[in-house]
Design a protein around this motif. Sequence first.
Motif, mmCIF file in Angstrom:
data_model
loop_
_atom_site.group_PDB
_atom_site.id
_atom_site.type_symbol
_atom_site.label_atom_id
_atom_site.label_comp_id
_atom_site.label_asym_id
_atom_site.label_seq_id
_atom_site.Cartn_x
_atom_site.Cartn_y
_atom_site.Cartn_z
ATOM 1 N N VAL A 1 -33.676 52.633 17.563
ATOM 2 C CA VAL A 1 -33.288 52.023 16.361
ATOM 3 C C VAL A 1 -34.922 51.820 15.860
ATOM 4 O O VAL A 1 -35.526 51.031 16.227
ATOM 5 C CB VAL A 1 -32.832 50.662 16.439
ATOM 6 N N GLY A 2 -35.145 52.540 14.885
ATOM 7 C CA GLY A 2 -36.315 52.391 14.253
ATOM 8 C C GLY A 2 -37.088 53.839 14.338
ATOM 9 O O GLY A 2 -37.629 54.195 15.603
ATOM 10 N N ALA A 3 -37.510 54.522 13.300
ATOM 11 C CA ALA A 3 -38.369 55.667 13.738
ATOM 12 C C ALA A 3 -39.918 55.668 12.767
ATOM 13 O O ALA A 3 -40.028 56.753 12.195
ATOM 14 C CB ALA A 3 -37.490 56.935 13.237
ATOM 15 N N ASN A 4 -40.256 54.546 12.734
ATOM 16 C CA ASN A 4 -41.717 54.607 11.917
ATOM 17 C C ASN A 4 -42.601 54.950 13.026
ATOM 18 O O ASN A 4 -42.462 55.727 13.987
ATOM 19 C CB ASN A 4 -41.809 53.381 11.048
ATOM 20 N N HIS A 5 -43.661 54.164 13.154
ATOM 21 C CA HIS A 5 -44.989 54.503 13.994
ATOM 22 C C HIS A 5 -44.693 54.435 15.278
ATOM 23 O O HIS A 5 -44.676 55.162 16.198
ATOM 24 C CB HIS A 5 -46.224 53.953 13.710
ATOM 25 N N ALA B 1 -38.450 47.280 23.834
ATOM 26 C CA ALA B 1 -38.970 46.969 22.475
ATOM 27 C C ALA B 1 -40.466 47.375 22.279
ATOM 28 O O ALA B 1 -41.240 47.299 23.220
ATOM 29 C CB ALA B 1 -38.763 45.466 22.050
ATOM 30 N N ILE B 2 -40.589 48.010 20.950
ATOM 31 C CA ILE B 2 -41.927 48.624 20.833
ATOM 32 C C ILE B 2 -42.437 48.249 19.536
ATOM 33 O O ILE B 2 -41.587 47.962 18.461
ATOM 34 C CB ILE B 2 -41.690 50.017 20.950
ATOM 35 N N GLY B 3 -43.667 48.244 19.187
ATOM 36 C CA GLY B 3 -44.412 47.906 18.173
ATOM 37 C C GLY B 3 -44.184 46.561 17.586
ATOM 38 O O GLY B 3 -44.274 45.596 18.095
ATOM 39 N N ILE C 1 -49.638 40.970 17.369
ATOM 40 C CA ILE C 1 -50.695 41.529 16.820
ATOM 41 C C ILE C 1 -50.041 43.087 16.275
ATOM 42 O O ILE C 1 -49.643 43.912 16.681
ATOM 43 C CB ILE C 1 -51.896 41.777 17.484
ATOM 44 N N ALA C 2 -49.492 42.722 14.757
ATOM 45 C CA ALA C 2 -49.012 43.986 14.315
ATOM 46 C C ALA C 2 -50.062 45.033 13.702
ATOM 47 O O ALA C 2 -50.551 44.655 12.590
ATOM 48 C CB ALA C 2 -48.257 43.280 12.868
ATOM 49 N N LEU C 3 -49.915 46.083 14.540
ATOM 50 C CA LEU C 3 -51.133 47.154 14.028
ATOM 51 C C LEU C 3 -50.334 48.639 14.310
ATOM 52 O O LEU C 3 -49.778 48.627 15.303
ATOM 53 C CB LEU C 3 -52.236 47.264 14.709
HETATM 54 C C1 LIG Z 1 -50.038 48.429 3.425
HETATM 55 C C2 LIG Z 1 -50.275 48.390 4.801
HETATM 56 C C3 LIG Z 1 -51.438 49.062 5.551
HETATM 57 C C4 LIG Z 1 -51.569 49.075 6.801
HETATM 58 N N1 LIG Z 1 -52.718 49.510 7.395
HETATM 59 C C5 LIG Z 1 -52.993 49.524 8.635
HETATM 60 C C6 LIG Z 1 -54.164 50.127 9.205
HETATM 61 O O1 LIG Z 1 -54.986 50.647 8.402
HETATM 62 N N2 LIG Z 1 -54.099 50.320 10.462
HETATM 63 C C7 LIG Z 1 -53.166 49.723 11.435
HETATM 64 O O2 LIG Z 1 -53.358 49.819 12.641
HETATM 65 N N3 LIG Z 1 -51.969 49.283 11.044
HETATM 66 C C8 LIG Z 1 -51.869 49.189 9.678
HETATM 67 N N4 LIG Z 1 -50.755 48.613 8.957
HETATM 68 C C9 LIG Z 1 -49.638 47.992 9.918
HETATM 69 C C10 LIG Z 1 -48.704 49.086 10.243
HETATM 70 O O3 LIG Z 1 -48.264 49.605 9.369
HETATM 71 C C11 LIG Z 1 -47.692 48.413 11.090
HETATM 72 O O4 LIG Z 1 -48.288 47.882 12.255
HETATM 73 C C12 LIG Z 1 -46.918 49.653 11.710
HETATM 74 O O5 LIG Z 1 -46.224 50.149 10.717
HETATM 75 C C13 LIG Z 1 -45.827 49.080 12.822
HETATM 76 O O6 LIG Z 1 -44.910 50.182 13.041
HETATM 77 P P1 LIG Z 1 -43.689 50.014 13.444
HETATM 78 O O7 LIG Z 1 -42.968 51.340 13.720
HETATM 79 O O8 LIG Z 1 -43.499 49.084 15.012
HETATM 80 O O9 LIG Z 1 -42.650 49.192 12.570
HETATM 81 P P2 LIG Z 1 -42.307 49.661 10.964
HETATM 82 O O10 LIG Z 1 -43.385 50.271 10.454
HETATM 83 O O11 LIG Z 1 -42.185 48.358 10.498
HETATM 84 O O12 LIG Z 1 -41.085 50.584 11.178
HETATM 85 C C14 LIG Z 1 -39.757 49.952 11.623
HETATM 86 C C15 LIG Z 1 -38.753 50.924 11.198
HETATM 87 O O13 LIG Z 1 -37.560 50.546 11.681
HETATM 88 C C16 LIG Z 1 -36.376 50.904 10.559
HETATM 89 N N5 LIG Z 1 -35.483 49.766 10.777
HETATM 90 C C17 LIG Z 1 -35.835 48.260 10.727
HETATM 91 N N6 LIG Z 1 -34.421 47.759 11.054
HETATM 92 C C18 LIG Z 1 -33.602 48.839 11.340
HETATM 93 C C19 LIG Z 1 -32.258 48.824 11.546
HETATM 94 N N7 LIG Z 1 -31.350 47.549 11.509
HETATM 95 N N8 LIG Z 1 -31.354 50.092 11.277
HETATM 96 C C20 LIG Z 1 -32.103 51.281 11.459
HETATM 97 N N9 LIG Z 1 -33.536 51.151 11.071
HETATM 98 C C21 LIG Z 1 -34.152 50.061 10.996
HETATM 99 C C22 LIG Z 1 -37.346 50.670 9.454
HETATM 100 O O14 LIG Z 1 -36.671 51.398 8.417
HETATM 101 C C23 LIG Z 1 -38.646 51.369 9.877
HETATM 102 O O15 LIG Z 1 -38.724 52.755 9.445
HETATM 103 C C24 LIG Z 1 -50.683 48.389 7.686
HETATM 104 C C25 LIG Z 1 -49.408 47.930 6.971
HETATM 105 C C26 LIG Z 1 -49.119 47.962 5.719
HETATM 106 C C27 LIG Z 1 -47.978 47.485 5.177
#
Ligand SMILES: Cc1cc2nc3c(=O)[nH]c(=O)nc-3n(C[C@H](O)[C@H](O)[C@H](O)COP(=O)(O)OP(=O)(O)OC[C@H]3O[C@@H](n4cnc5c(N)ncnc54)[C@H](O)[C@@H]3O)c2cc1C
Length: 444
Positions: free
Chosen positions: A7-11, A279-281, A297-299
């Motif tokens: 669930v969730g496909a960003n970083h 759980a990741i990210g 630490i959110a990175l």
């Molecule tokens: C403007 C900005 C600049 C940044 N710059 C940096 C940087 O230079 N270096 C760095 O290390 N970090 C940076 N960060 C932080 C970094 O973007 C986050 O730490 C990173 O995005 C975390 O990745 P993630 O996949 O854990 O979470 P997220 O990016 O929050 O992705 C979560 C995913 O889960 C999906 N999702 C959530 N709930 C549901 C649900 N119920 N059903 C289906 N899908 C769901 C969302 O649509 C999303 O695609 C920056 C953040 C921002 C906003």
Amino acid sequence: MSKVVLVGANHAGTACANTLLDNYPEHELVIFDRNNNISYLGCGTALWVGRQIESPDGLFYCSKDVFESKNATVYIETEVTHIDFKAKKITAKNKEGKEIVESYDKLVLATGSLPIQPKLPGINLEGVQSVKLFQDAVAADKRMSDPNIKSVAVVGAGYIGVEIAEAVHRRGKKAYLFDVRDTSLCGYYDAELTHDMDAVLQKNGVNLHLNESVVSIDGDTKVTGITTNKGNYQVDMVVLAIGFNPNTALGRDHLKIFGKNQAYLVDLHQQTSDPDVFAIGDCATVFSNALQDTAYIALATNAVRSGIVAAHNLAGTKIASNGVQGSNGISIFGYNMVSTGLTLRAAKEAGFQAMVTEFEDLQRPAFMKENHPVKIRIVYDGDTRRILGAQMASYEDISMGIHMFSLAIEQKITIDHLKLVDIFFLPHFNQPYNYITMAAITAK
Ligand SMILES: Cc1cc2nc3c(=O)[nH]c(=O)nc-3n(C[C@H](O)[C@H](O)[C@H](O)COP(=O)(O)OP(=O)(O)OC[C@H]3O[C@@H](n4cnc5c(N)ncnc54)[C@H](O)[C@@H]3O)c2cc1C
Ligand SMILES: NC(=O)c1ccc[n+]([C@@H]2O[C@H](COP(=O)([O-])OP(=O)(O)OC[C@H]3O[C@@H](n4cnc5c(N)ncnc54)[C@H](O)[C@@H]3O)[C@@H](O)[C@H]2O)c1
């Protein structure tokens, strides 16, 4: 072979999915994301909005098609609305309102974080926005192209706020930057360095307002101003950047959570309190090597590594995370700052007998023409002498030096050990008595 639902496909989710699909193709993978795009690099928002890059096209590095080409089932624009952890079933809804139910053997939660929304009068006015998603970047960019938007208030002088304030200024708008603390970037550097960043911002035309808390955002339907405890400012747009909260609504009633902010508590294998759930990210905790304790630490860097670790573990290959130092960097109007581990203030707050050694010198011998001063601070534990953190700042690109400190903290290296570490010398790059060695040698 087992069935994995992600669930969730960003970083974090992308790293997990690719690691699983590339190394363990025998597992079935079903991916859900509620967004219509994945793998957007938020770090590019300020670069694009500030026109340091011309287009956002290069800010994505993966797609639904990539996962599908590796045989994953992918649902995008589909939100997971409920998880039955006992029956091991998830329920989701796509944008047409159709319900989808999938069972799982292993579940990976990569639902990330959400920007903190303060409860302020005027928070819902047109022209108030966060900058998290690609859609936010598009909206911010559109507003920057509107000649009627002349002044922008950025609330929060952390990483996002400082970067966006620079971008706003670069687009020819009047940029105000507000923070409740007495300096910018207070979570990452001590005041000795952040005061330099404050000066860089002001020198380049950003109106920095520290020690100021926002009382209301003003206007009838659209933003026309912002009121703080110190005054009123006429602005046409407000960007909120006061930090992230973990997005854990789906599982926080079932899984153990971190008391400080409700992130999912995970072990070094990214496993939650439910052995079939990882759980990741940004939705999960990390292990901080500086603190030797759980932290948040959110990175993106942490997110990617945690995704890789989870994929191997859920497929049966036991690997443990190294823990993290929260290494980070920023570059504003050409001024570069990097840090890792704890600031002196954070180390003291965590209960260490924290000490600091600092040094300032030119990057290269004085006879070299291209040359700028560099400031370094190394924080260490006065009891054990263990290095707890490091910060560097310069108009030079000093970014690579921080990696050594990241490893030093991870490996529990002492400040005394650093004194005799083999550091090369070449006038093009550095000095024989370089600032890293000198800061270590002069440590009390
Ligand atoms: C403007 C900005 C600049 C940044 N710059 C940096 C940087 O230079 N270096 C760095 O290390 N970090 C940076 N960060 C932080 C970094 O973007 C986050 O730490 C990173 O995005 C975390 O990745 P993630 O996949 O854990 O979470 P997220 O990016 O929050 O992705 C979560 C995913 O889960 C999906 N999702 C959530 N709930 C549901 C649900 N119920 N059903 C289906 N899908 C769901 C969302 O649509 C999303 O695609 C920056 C953040 C921002 C906003
Ligand atoms: N270069 C990078 O590595 C980079 C860039 C952007 C974002 N990120 C990450 O994304 C996450 C979110 O970034 P962020 O900038 O939102 O958070 P942040 O934690 O970096 O900064 C938040 C800032 O808001 C201030 N603040 C808090 N409440 C406030 C209030 N009510 N009014 C005014 N100011 C207030 C804090 O003092 C702090 O300076 C962080 O984890 C950050 O590290 C990293």
